[in-house]
Design a protein around this motif. Sequence first.
Motif, mmCIF file in Angstrom:
data_model
loop_
_atom_site.group_PDB
_atom_site.id
_atom_site.type_symbol
_atom_site.label_atom_id
_atom_site.label_comp_id
_atom_site.label_asym_id
_atom_site.label_seq_id
_atom_site.Cartn_x
_atom_site.Cartn_y
_atom_site.Cartn_z
ATOM 1 N N THR A 118 40.778 36.003 29.379
ATOM 2 C CA THR A 118 40.350 35.107 30.252
ATOM 3 C C THR A 118 39.270 35.737 31.010
ATOM 4 O OG1 THR A 118 41.522 35.491 32.909
ATOM 5 C CG2 THR A 118 42.981 34.007 31.388
ATOM 6 N N VAL A 119 38.519 35.464 31.416
ATOM 7 C CA VAL A 119 36.543 36.147 31.789
ATOM 8 C C VAL A 119 37.397 37.190 33.005
ATOM 9 C CG1 VAL A 119 36.185 34.137 33.346
ATOM 10 C CG2 VAL A 119 34.756 36.011 31.833
ATOM 11 N N THR A 120 38.104 36.053 33.974
ATOM 12 C CA THR A 120 38.186 37.474 34.802
ATOM 13 C C THR A 120 39.460 38.184 35.082
ATOM 14 O OG1 THR A 120 39.272 35.363 35.461
ATOM 15 C CG2 THR A 120 36.951 36.245 36.554
ATOM 16 N N PHE A 121 40.068 38.169 33.871
ATOM 17 C CA PHE A 121 41.201 39.405 33.993
ATOM 18 C C PHE A 121 41.012 40.545 33.990
ATOM 19 C CE2 PHE A 121 44.557 42.066 32.133
ATOM 20 C CZ PHE A 121 45.705 41.314 32.788
ATOM 21 N N LEU A 122 40.330 41.106 33.001
ATOM 22 C CA LEU A 122 39.909 42.739 33.559
ATOM 23 C C LEU A 122 38.896 42.787 34.594
ATOM 24 C CD1 LEU A 122 39.503 43.039 29.675
ATOM 25 C CD2 LEU A 122 41.572 43.955 30.502
ATOM 26 N N TYR A 123 38.631 41.475 35.033
ATOM 27 C CA TYR A 123 37.520 41.743 35.902
ATOM 28 C C TYR A 123 38.436 42.432 37.518
ATOM 29 C CZ TYR A 123 35.375 39.747 40.606
ATOM 30 O OH TYR A 123 34.666 39.859 41.335
ATOM 31 N N ARG A 124 39.210 41.495 37.146
ATOM 32 C CA ARG A 124 40.183 41.313 38.627
ATOM 33 C C ARG A 124 40.715 42.814 38.213
ATOM 34 N NH1 ARG A 124 43.763 36.745 38.346
ATOM 35 N NH2 ARG A 124 42.507 35.712 39.456
ATOM 36 N N MET A 125 41.634 43.416 37.268
ATOM 37 C CA MET A 125 41.854 45.132 37.373
ATOM 38 C C MET A 125 41.298 45.518 37.844
ATOM 39 S SD MET A 125 44.597 44.694 33.981
ATOM 40 C CE MET A 125 43.421 46.692 33.298
ATOM 41 N N GLU A 126 39.861 45.654 37.588
ATOM 42 C CA GLU A 126 38.248 47.070 38.280
ATOM 43 C C GLU A 126 38.744 46.626 39.688
ATOM 44 O OE1 GLU A 126 37.881 48.764 35.332
ATOM 45 O OE2 GLU A 126 36.615 49.655 37.126
ATOM 46 N N ASP A 170 48.910 32.620 47.856
ATOM 47 C CA ASP A 170 48.917 33.949 47.904
ATOM 48 C C ASP A 170 47.605 34.614 48.110
ATOM 49 O OD1 ASP A 170 48.547 36.376 46.079
ATOM 50 O OD2 ASP A 170 49.045 35.600 44.556
ATOM 51 N N GLU A 171 48.279 35.290 49.592
ATOM 52 C CA GLU A 171 47.240 36.060 50.503
ATOM 53 C C GLU A 171 46.464 36.796 49.670
ATOM 54 O OE1 GLU A 171 47.849 35.720 54.374
ATOM 55 O OE2 GLU A 171 48.102 33.529 54.261
ATOM 56 N N ALA A 172 46.749 38.183 48.708
ATOM 57 C CA ALA A 172 46.479 39.301 48.547
ATOM 58 C C ALA A 172 44.918 38.734 47.534
ATOM 59 C CB ALA A 172 46.990 39.936 46.991
ATOM 60 N N PHE A 173 44.855 37.410 46.718
ATOM 61 C CA PHE A 173 42.940 37.246 46.038
ATOM 62 C C PHE A 173 42.239 36.281 47.342
ATOM 63 C CE2 PHE A 173 46.135 38.967 43.085
ATOM 64 C CZ PHE A 173 45.529 40.030 42.528
ATOM 65 N N VAL A 174 42.950 36.143 48.296
ATOM 66 C CA VAL A 174 41.858 35.551 48.802
ATOM 67 C C VAL A 174 40.174 35.776 49.219
ATOM 68 C CG1 VAL A 174 41.735 35.180 51.247
ATOM 69 C CG2 VAL A 174 43.826 34.504 50.106
ATOM 70 N N ASP A 175 40.056 37.214 48.933
ATOM 71 C CA ASP A 175 38.581 37.365 49.099
ATOM 72 C C ASP A 175 37.835 37.072 48.003
ATOM 73 O OD1 ASP A 175 39.099 37.516 51.932
ATOM 74 O OD2 ASP A 175 39.530 39.781 52.301
ATOM 75 N N VAL A 176 38.623 37.948 46.522
ATOM 76 C CA VAL A 176 37.473 38.094 45.301
ATOM 77 C C VAL A 176 37.638 37.086 45.203
ATOM 78 C CG1 VAL A 176 38.126 39.660 43.509
ATOM 79 C CG2 VAL A 176 39.549 39.871 45.385
ATOM 80 N N GLU A 177 38.269 36.083 44.607
ATOM 81 C CA GLU A 177 38.667 34.895 44.033
ATOM 82 C C GLU A 177 37.231 34.182 43.552
ATOM 83 O OE1 GLU A 177 42.253 33.968 41.420
ATOM 84 O OE2 GLU A 177 42.220 32.448 42.706
ATOM 85 N N VAL A 179 34.582 33.661 45.261
ATOM 86 C CA VAL A 179 33.390 34.154 44.670
ATOM 87 C C VAL A 179 33.238 34.645 43.368
ATOM 88 C CG1 VAL A 179 31.687 36.469 45.086
ATOM 89 C CG2 VAL A 179 33.400 36.308 46.671
ATOM 90 N N ALA A 180 34.252 34.897 42.755
ATOM 91 C CA ALA A 180 34.396 34.943 40.846
ATOM 92 C C ALA A 180 34.270 33.475 40.671
ATOM 93 C CB ALA A 180 35.843 35.535 40.654
ATOM 94 N N THR A 181 34.921 32.421 41.164
ATOM 95 C CA THR A 181 34.977 31.422 40.520
ATOM 96 C C THR A 181 33.437 30.572 41.192
ATOM 97 O OG1 THR A 181 37.304 30.900 41.727
ATOM 98 C CG2 THR A 181 36.115 28.681 41.306
ATOM 99 N N ARG A 182 32.828 31.174 42.665
ATOM 100 C CA ARG A 182 31.917 30.819 42.121
ATOM 101 C C ARG A 182 30.263 31.148 41.465
ATOM 102 N NH1 ARG A 182 31.821 30.863 47.674
ATOM 103 N NH2 ARG A 182 30.984 32.734 47.685
ATOM 104 N N VAL A 183 30.574 31.828 41.104
ATOM 105 C CA VAL A 183 29.742 32.606 39.953
ATOM 106 C C VAL A 183 30.083 31.559 38.305
ATOM 107 C CG1 VAL A 183 29.517 35.426 38.160
ATOM 108 C CG2 VAL A 183 29.573 34.912 40.627
ATOM 109 N N LEU A 184 31.527 31.630 38.073
ATOM 110 C CA LEU A 184 32.006 31.168 37.208
ATOM 111 C C LEU A 184 31.563 29.783 36.822
ATOM 112 C CD1 LEU A 184 34.998 32.583 35.541
ATOM 113 C CD2 LEU A 184 33.402 33.449 35.638
ATOM 114 N N LYS A 185 31.405 28.767 38.054
ATOM 115 C CA LYS A 185 31.218 27.795 38.204
ATOM 116 C C LYS A 185 29.817 27.206 37.778
ATOM 117 C CE LYS A 185 35.111 25.742 40.287
ATOM 118 N NZ LYS A 185 36.084 24.783 41.693
#
Length: 232
Positions: A118-126, A170-177, A179-185
Amino acid sequence: MPLLHKIPTGCKTLDEALKGGFAIGEVSLLYGEAETAKTTLAIQCAVSCAREGCKTFFMDCDGTFSGQRLSQIASKEADKVAELIILARPKTFQEQTLVIDQLANYITKGFGLVVVDTVTFLYRMEVAENPDSTFTLNRELNRQMALLAQTAKTQKVAVLVLSQVRSIFDEAFVDVEPVATRVLKFWANTIIAMKPTENPKVVKITIEKKEKMTKPFSCYAEISEKGLCEHL
Ligand SMILES: Nc1ncnc2c1ncn2[C@@H]1O[C@H](COP(=O)(O)OP(=O)(O)O)[C@@H](O)[C@H]1O
Ligand SMILES: [Mg+2]
């Protein structure tokens, strides 16, 4: 080489709604929580692509591509199909960048499909390791999507981008996700959401966006040994 226009997903109701499948020249986004059959559907697309004699460039960024699952889905054609799937396994977001930068050189002749799973897996790790670089990483994700959209057009392939989202609880990802989803969409011509249901073997598929769509379309599909099939 037959002229491909659409890559069937192999899931009948979805293919009907997509007027044959995912379009060549476009980016399609498939997103949803874990275990909603995103990878399964991507493998099915690679199998239909192979049936037309075309190759798939499959970026297995989260290390979940399974030869066994491919065999189940492709059944008797598994060996023939496997030859037409070129696997790339980037291990870091930087490696993912390198692969996407070189994409046009990898997919020369005879390709019908590019999958990024998935396109955001390594992104999210980084992002987790370097939270201060979130802005830069986001810009890089955006650049990769732009390149994928361009590749879809110039190389005349369908690009299928997969993204895993966490449950809103899942509160931990509330901020990052978001934004990334908006980019993908933003870059996706077609957007499909996969949602779990009370039955772990059934998922709800919603087409949120596609060309000439007047209203959202939803259907249910069943996960079986043969893959993701129509839910009767
Ligand atoms: N070989 C298999 N046989 C039957 N079911 C499988 C097989 N492999 C995966 N599944 C099931 O398919 C579902 C979706 O898996 P997968 O496509 O990997 O989901 P995702 O990519 O959305 O995380 C899972 O619930 C999993 O249990
Ligand atoms: Mg997956």
